[in-house]
Write a protein that holds these residues in place. Structure first.
Motif, PDB file in Angstrom:
ATOM      1  N   ARG A  61       3.313  -0.300   4.055  1.00 43.59           N
ATOM      2  CA  ARG A  61       3.994   0.926   3.636  1.00 43.59           C
ATOM      3  C   ARG A  61       4.751   1.576   4.795  1.00 43.59           C
ATOM      4  O   ARG A  61       5.878   2.046   4.630  1.00 43.59           O
ATOM      5  N   HIS A  66       3.564   0.434  -7.836  1.00 36.63           N
ATOM      6  CA  HIS A  66       4.433  -0.653  -7.373  1.00 36.63           C
ATOM      7  C   HIS A  66       4.096  -1.967  -8.070  1.00 36.63           C
ATOM      8  O   HIS A  66       4.992  -2.776  -8.360  1.00 36.63           O
ATOM      9  N   ASP A  68       1.567  -3.063  -3.164  1.00 36.45           N
ATOM     10  CA  ASP A  68       0.639  -2.306  -2.323  1.00 36.45           C
ATOM     11  C   ASP A  68      -0.039  -1.164  -3.056  1.00 36.45           C
ATOM     12  O   ASP A  68      -0.957  -0.544  -2.514  1.00 36.45           O
ATOM     13  N   SER A  69       0.403  -0.871  -4.268  1.00 34.06           N
ATOM     14  CA  SER A  69      -0.173   0.239  -5.025  1.00 34.06           C
ATOM     15  C   SER A  69      -0.019  -0.047  -6.510  1.00 34.06           C
ATOM     16  O   SER A  69       0.784  -0.904  -6.906  1.00 34.06           O
ATOM     17  N   LEU A 121       8.333  -1.164   4.133  1.00 33.61           N
ATOM     18  CA  LEU A 121       9.109  -0.426   3.129  1.00 33.61           C
ATOM     19  C   LEU A 121      10.341   0.252   3.721  1.00 33.61           C
ATOM     20  O   LEU A 121      11.409   0.229   3.092  1.00 33.61           O
TER      21      LEU A 121
END
Length: 245
Positions: A229, A183, A179-180, A233
């Motif tokens: 997120r 990550h 997602d980023s 998560l």
């Protein structure tokens, strides 16, 4: 002019069929980059069963085997035992691996089969229209849980890495996300570690990748990453659940 960013050689130069905003394409690239960096393209065998990644054989520039729904670990076991000098990986979704393929996954892991499993968890059945999956979160709305998943009726989600980490044959059980950028970088390190474990003969490695499904979540790509997120998560904490050197 020097090239600073290019398609990995282990990915075929064709358009992907995935929905806009789907993170399967990112995960494909990470797997392909690792194959390139390890120099094993010519002796890599991928196994793709039924699910959104059913056409993965069109995208990876290595030998690919199509498996029946959920049976990828069993097929990979046969391929690895027949070709022990090859690198064998499966690429599976949560509906495939954690539902119809649960037995194959658990028993391949407990036998310590020297294979690599890339497990894509988007908390829903993607290809078949968005039904509740074994990984669907409590309260999550799907096509078959229009009022949200009720654990008292449907049970609780399966935490695959936590479950498999209890088995002696597992060399690596790690959960990552895409997602980023930070990550994504960690996801690539985990995938590389899983392949390196196999090359070193350490046994069964699984990398669970938390992924988004904008289409079946009914969200834009950006909002889907935010939902991941905020909801996935906390329920599926990232980290290494087992490692064996």
């Amino acid at each position: 002019m020097s090239i600073v960013f290019d398609r990995p050689k282990s990915l075929v130069d064709v358009p992907l069929h995935y929905c806009p905003g789907c993170t399967h394409g990112i995960i494909h690239r990470l797997v392909a980059e690792v194959i390139d960096e390890l120099g094993v393209e010519g002796k890599t065998i991928g196994v793709a069963p039924v699910g959104c990644a059913v056409f993965a054989y069109n995208y990876f520039n290595c030998d690919m085997i199509e498996a029946a729904h959920g049976r990828a670990p069993a097929v990979a076991t046969g391929a690895k035992r027949a070709k022990p000098d090859h690198v064998v990986f499966t690429y599976q979704g949560d509906g495939d691996l954690a539902a119809i393929g649960t037995a194959e996954t658990v028993h391949a892991a407990t036998r310590g089969e020297n294979i690599t499993v890339i497990f894509v968890n988007n908390a829903i059945y993607g290809m078949t229209g968005g039904q509740m999956a074994p990984t669907t979160l409590p309260g999550q709305v799907t096509q078959t849980t229009p009022y949200g998943r009720e654990p008292e009726k449907a049970g609780f989600p399966v935490r695959v890495c936590e479950m498999l980490s209890t088995l002696d044959g597992v060399a690596l059980a790690q959960r990552v996300a895409v997602d980023s950028v930070p990550h994504i970088r960690e996801a690539k390190r985990a995938i590389r570690k899983a392949f390196e474990n196999q090359i070193a003969g350490r046994g069964f490695s699984i990398v669970e990748v938390l992924s988004s499904c904008p289409t079946n979540w009914g969200l834009s790509p950006e909002k889907a990453l935010e939902w991941l997120r905020e909801n996935m998560l906390p329920y599926y904490p990232l980290g290494v659940y087992k490692t064996k050197e």
